[in-house]
Design a protein around this motif. Structure first.
Motif, short mmCIF file in Angstrom:
data_model
loop_
_atom_site.label_atom_id
_atom_site.label_comp_id
_atom_site.label_asym_id
_atom_site.label_seq_id
_atom_site.Cartn_x
_atom_site.Cartn_y
_atom_site.Cartn_z
N GLU A 167 43.88 34.35 45.78
CA GLU A 167 44.09 35.80 45.34
C GLU A 167 45.24 35.96 44.45
O GLU A 167 46.45 35.26 45.02
N ARG A 219 33.96 30.09 41.22
CA ARG A 219 35.54 30.51 42.02
C ARG A 219 36.23 31.17 40.92
O ARG A 219 36.96 32.30 41.36
N GLN A 230 35.01 34.62 40.06
CA GLN A 230 35.05 35.37 41.36
C GLN A 230 36.50 35.90 41.25
O GLN A 230 36.84 37.19 41.50
N CYS A 231 37.39 35.05 41.15
CA CYS A 231 38.62 35.29 40.96
C CYS A 231 39.33 36.55 39.98
O CYS A 231 40.11 37.38 40.41
N VAL A 241 37.42 38.66 38.69
CA VAL A 241 36.79 40.03 39.17
C VAL A 241 37.72 40.76 40.08
O VAL A 241 37.74 41.86 39.91
N ARG A 242 37.75 39.87 41.22
CA ARG A 242 38.73 40.60 42.14
C ARG A 242 40.23 41.11 41.47
O ARG A 242 40.58 41.93 41.97
N PHE A 243 40.54 39.95 40.58
CA PHE A 243 41.73 40.50 39.88
C PHE A 243 41.86 41.81 39.34
O PHE A 243 42.60 42.66 39.49
N LYS A 244 40.57 42.08 38.50
CA LYS A 244 40.31 43.30 37.83
C LYS A 244 40.16 44.38 38.62
O LYS A 244 40.74 45.33 38.36
N ARG A 245 39.59 44.26 39.63
CA ARG A 245 39.32 45.38 40.68
C ARG A 245 40.63 45.64 41.15
O ARG A 245 40.93 46.98 41.69
N LYS A 246 41.36 44.76 41.62
CA LYS A 246 42.82 44.98 42.10
C LYS A 246 43.80 45.80 41.21
O LYS A 246 44.37 46.52 41.81
N TYR A 247 43.66 45.43 39.88
CA TYR A 247 44.75 45.87 38.90
C TYR A 247 43.71 46.56 37.75
O TYR A 247 43.93 45.96 36.54
#
Length: 87
Positions: free
Chosen positions: A10, A34, A37-38, A40-46
Motif C-alpha cells: 500500500e 502485484r 495492482q499496486c 491501480v490502487r494508488f491511482k484510485r487512492k489519489y
C-alpha cells in the motif's frame, strides 16, 4: 522491502506531491501483476495526484483480449504458414 509478499504494498503519497509513472509496467518479472495492482490502487487512492502513462509494452498487452478471442483464433486455419526462401 515487499519482494517476498504475495500482496502488493500500500503506497502513501505525501501532501503536496504528485506521482507520474512513465509506463512499461509489464514484463518486469514475477512481480508484474502485484506491481500493476499496486499502481491501480494508488491511482484510485489519489486520483488527481497520481498519473499513469501507458507505455508501448502496456498497450501491446491490451491487444491480447482481441487476439485471444475464439473468432480470431479460428482464423489461424486460414493464415498460410511461415516459410523460408532458400538463397
Amino acid at each position: 522491502d515487499h519482494r517476498g509478499d504475495r500482496a502488493a504494498p500500500e503506497l502513501v503519497l505525501a501532501d503536496g506531491w504528485k506521482f507520474v509513472f512513465g509506463g512499461d509496467s509489464c514484463d518486469k518479472g514475477p512481480g508484474t501483476i502485484r506491481f500493476v495492482q499496486c499502481m491501480v490502487r494508488f491511482k484510485r487512492k489519489y486520483p488527481k495526484r497520481v498519473h499513469l502513462i501507458l507505455g508501448n509494452r502496456d498497450i501491446n498487452k491490451m491487444r491480447w483480449t482481441a487476439e485471444l478471442d475464439p473468432a480470431e483464433l479460428a482464423r489461424l486455419r486460414d493464415v498460410p504458414p511461415v516459410f523460408w526462401m532458400p538463397q
